[in-house]
Design a protein around this motif. Sequence first.
Motif, PDB file in Angstrom:
ATOM      1  N   GLY A   1      39.363  72.090-119.586  1.00 56.97           N
ATOM      2  CA  GLY A   1      39.249  72.146-121.038  1.00 56.97           C
ATOM      3  C   GLY A   1      38.616  70.932-121.679  1.00 56.97           C
ATOM      4  O   GLY A   1      38.375  70.921-122.887  1.00 56.97           O
ATOM      5  N   LEU A   2      38.328  69.916-120.897  1.00 54.38           N
ATOM      6  CA  LEU A   2      37.742  68.690-121.440  1.00 54.38           C
ATOM      7  C   LEU A   2      36.249  68.847-121.693  1.00 54.38           C
ATOM      8  O   LEU A   2      35.580  69.640-121.024  1.00 54.38           O
ATOM      9  CB  LEU A   2      37.933  67.537-120.449  1.00 54.38           C
ATOM     10  N   PRO A   3      35.701  68.062-122.625  1.00 54.16           N
ATOM     11  CA  PRO A   3      34.237  68.023-122.729  1.00 54.16           C
ATOM     12  C   PRO A   3      33.673  67.543-121.389  1.00 54.16           C
ATOM     13  O   PRO A   3      34.174  66.581-120.811  1.00 54.16           O
ATOM     14  CB  PRO A   3      33.980  66.987-123.831  1.00 54.16           C
TER      15      PRO A   3
ATOM     16  N   LYS B   1      31.885  69.615-115.109  1.00 55.66           N
ATOM     17  CA  LYS B   1      31.035  68.667-114.390  1.00 55.66           C
ATOM     18  C   LYS B   1      31.897  67.587-113.727  1.00 55.66           C
ATOM     19  O   LYS B   1      31.656  67.213-112.577  1.00 55.66           O
ATOM     20  CB  LYS B   1      30.013  68.043-115.347  1.00 55.66           C
ATOM     21  N   ILE B   2      32.895  67.088-114.458  1.00 57.35           N
ATOM     22  CA  ILE B   2      33.809  66.088-113.896  1.00 57.35           C
ATOM     23  C   ILE B   2      34.526  66.668-112.683  1.00 57.35           C
ATOM     24  O   ILE B   2      34.588  66.042-111.618  1.00 57.35           O
ATOM     25  CB  ILE B   2      34.820  65.614-114.961  1.00 57.35           C
ATOM     26  N   PHE B   3      35.082  67.877-112.846  1.00 58.04           N
ATOM     27  CA  PHE B   3      35.770  68.537-111.732  1.00 58.04           C
ATOM     28  C   PHE B   3      34.841  68.660-110.532  1.00 58.04           C
ATOM     29  O   PHE B   3      35.206  68.319-109.409  1.00 58.04           O
ATOM     30  CB  PHE B   3      36.251  69.934-112.154  1.00 58.04           C
TER      31      PHE B   3
END
Length: 156
Positions: free
Chosen positions: A13-15, A19-21
């Motif tokens: 759910g993060l901005p 991509k981070i995951f």
Amino acid sequence: MSMLATLWEKTNGLPMGKKIFSTLYAQKAPYFTTIHGTVTELRPNYAELHLPKRRAVQNHIGTVHVIALCNGAEMAMGALAEMTVPSDKRWIPKGMEVDYVGLSKTDMTVTAETDPEAWTSDDPNVHVRIKAVTTDGTECLRGVIKLWVTPKPPKK
């Protein structure tokens, strides 16, 4: 819940969360970093990933190389397996069969999918269906990744 499922839950759910995951997940098997894949959907029995067409993954005719597609399929399969495998079992890939059925001229969507009952069966063979399609829906790769799913050994 697996560590990967927890990571997905925390980042999704993060901005820029997907991509981070995907960047963190790719560290689990460093060759995943070569394709720059982004997991776009992940739930038990299903994973989807975006694989960008870029020069580093192209072949001599300018299409996405089949091995890059296979790496994408394995990345999707691994995420699916970690999200789906029962906590008392472990998995390892034991084979991959693919057909390269079209030209991959654009970014690709790679999916991996299983049937829920495959994970609870006494049969240790789990087949993960994989495919890759272009942005216009043209199927370029289809196949199966075969997993060996067995009970975890008792802790010592």
